[in-house]
Design a protein around this motif. Structure first.
Motif, short mmCIF file in Angstrom:
data_model
loop_
_atom_site.label_atom_id
_atom_site.label_comp_id
_atom_site.label_asym_id
_atom_site.label_seq_id
_atom_site.Cartn_x
_atom_site.Cartn_y
_atom_site.Cartn_z
N GLY A 258 -2.65 -8.63 6.99
CA GLY A 258 -2.85 -8.56 5.55
C GLY A 258 -2.27 -7.35 4.87
N ASP A 259 -1.47 -6.57 5.58
CA ASP A 259 -0.85 -5.38 4.99
C ASP A 259 0.57 -5.69 4.52
N TYR A 260 1.01 -5.00 3.49
CA TYR A 260 2.35 -5.23 2.97
C TYR A 260 3.42 -4.70 3.93
N VAL A 261 4.39 -5.54 4.20
CA VAL A 261 5.63 -5.11 4.83
C VAL A 261 6.63 -4.73 3.73
N ALA A 262 6.61 -5.50 2.66
CA ALA A 262 7.40 -5.19 1.45
C ALA A 262 6.47 -5.35 0.26
#
Length: 320
Positions: A258-262
């Motif tokens: 659930g974390d942003y890569v972009a």
């Protein structure tokens, strides 16, 4: 790069509305740009081909339609595509030349029956140039129901690739828990979510899907302004009260926890590029696998009707 890694590109742009040649040219240009940066999977927004008609009422009110609205819908129909057809052939040639997977949102014309119905579809094109599959939006949202028909369970599509399984749903279909479950149950690793939703709440949606499905989520939206539309469309009375920016974007890439890569991109066109490590999908399912050890088939079961729905059957057809 290992065979568990893949570089992806998420497109945030808009074509000239009702102009499929503009959309096709943009797809070619942006795919070439992404491939030049070594992307092997390129994802385009919802109905990028030939554009999302945000703000248009097509002359429809409860109990009545206008002739001008019918003509505008005909213009939309004429700018839509057959699947397969000339445009999918061209997309296949592009994908094969560049060695990429293409995921393209398109408005698809019914080829089988009346040819009077349009569908909001995702097309999956392989690096061999083949049309690998498509998904038709199950339930168009709100006023979209006047434009597009309903897809069926036969196009809840997930495709195999050397780096993982790709599939997904379109915009507010992603609020349908059972539709998501049908995609998860096919072992999706890279979940595509082309959308027209630029609200902050959409970011919560895609992060939840990533965490729930333990998959990467690639969300692609259009950045659309009146300047990107043909002059007569930009001046249409339906848009007179709207600001210059019609969709601010918000495309993003999220990892399986659930974390942003972009991070979300707002206020401009652009390409989001990222290298996805698919081993993180496996690792993320250690403590939560929504259709595996965290399911309870003794309590809950989902039945998916994946048969193609046909309005007409000939007596000579073999009955199933």
């Amino acid at each position: 790069m290992s065979n568990r890694e893949v570089k992806v590109a998420v497109v945030q742009a808009a074509p000239a509305l009702f102009d499929k040649s503009s959309a096709m040219d943009a797809i070619e240009s942006l795919t070439r740009k992404a491939a030049a940066q070594e992307a092997k999977l390129v994802v385009f927004p919802e109905v990028f081909l030939p554009g999302y008609p945000r703000g248009f009422g097509f002359g429809a009110r409860v109990g009545s339609r206008t002739e001008e609205g019918r003509r505008l819908w005909q213009r939309y129909w004429e700018s839509s595509i057959d699947v397969p057809g000339e445009e999918t052939d061209r997309l296949g040639e592009l994908a094969k030349e560049l060695g990429v997977y293409l995921v393209v949102g398109a408005v698809e014309r019914d080829r089988e029956f009346s040819r009077g119905t349009l569908y909001n579809s995702i097309l999956y094109i392989g690096p061999d140039g083949e049309l690998l599959g498509k998904h038709r939006k199950l339930v168009p949202t709100g006023s979209e129901r006047l434009l597009w028909g309903q897809g069926d369970g036969s196009t809840l599509t997930v495709i195999d690739t050397p780096f993982g399984r790709i599939g997904g749903l379109i915009c507010w279909e992603n609020y349908m828990p059972l539709a998501r479950a049908a995609i998860y149950a096919q072992g999706v690793d890279i979940y595509v979510a082309p959308t027209a939703d630029a609200r902050d709440s959409w970011q919560s949606t895609i992060r939840h899907i990533a965490c729930e499905g333990r998959c990467y989520v690639l969300s692609s939206n259009q950045y659309a302004t009146k300047a990107s539309y043909p002059d007569d469309i930009a001046r249409h009375e339906d848009l007179l009260k709207d600001g210059e920016v019609l969709s601010r974007g918000g495309s993003a890439i999220v990892d399986p926890l659930g974390d942003y890569v972009a991070e979300p991109l707002y206020g401009q066109e652009g390409l989001l590029l990222a290298t996805l490590d698919l081993s993180k999908v496996v690792q993320s399912r250690f403590d939560f696998d929504v259709v595996g050890h965290y399911s309870r088939p003794d309590v809950f079961q989902l039945i998916v009707n994946d048969a193609k729905q046909e309005i007409v059957r000939k007596a000579s057809d073999k009955l199933s």
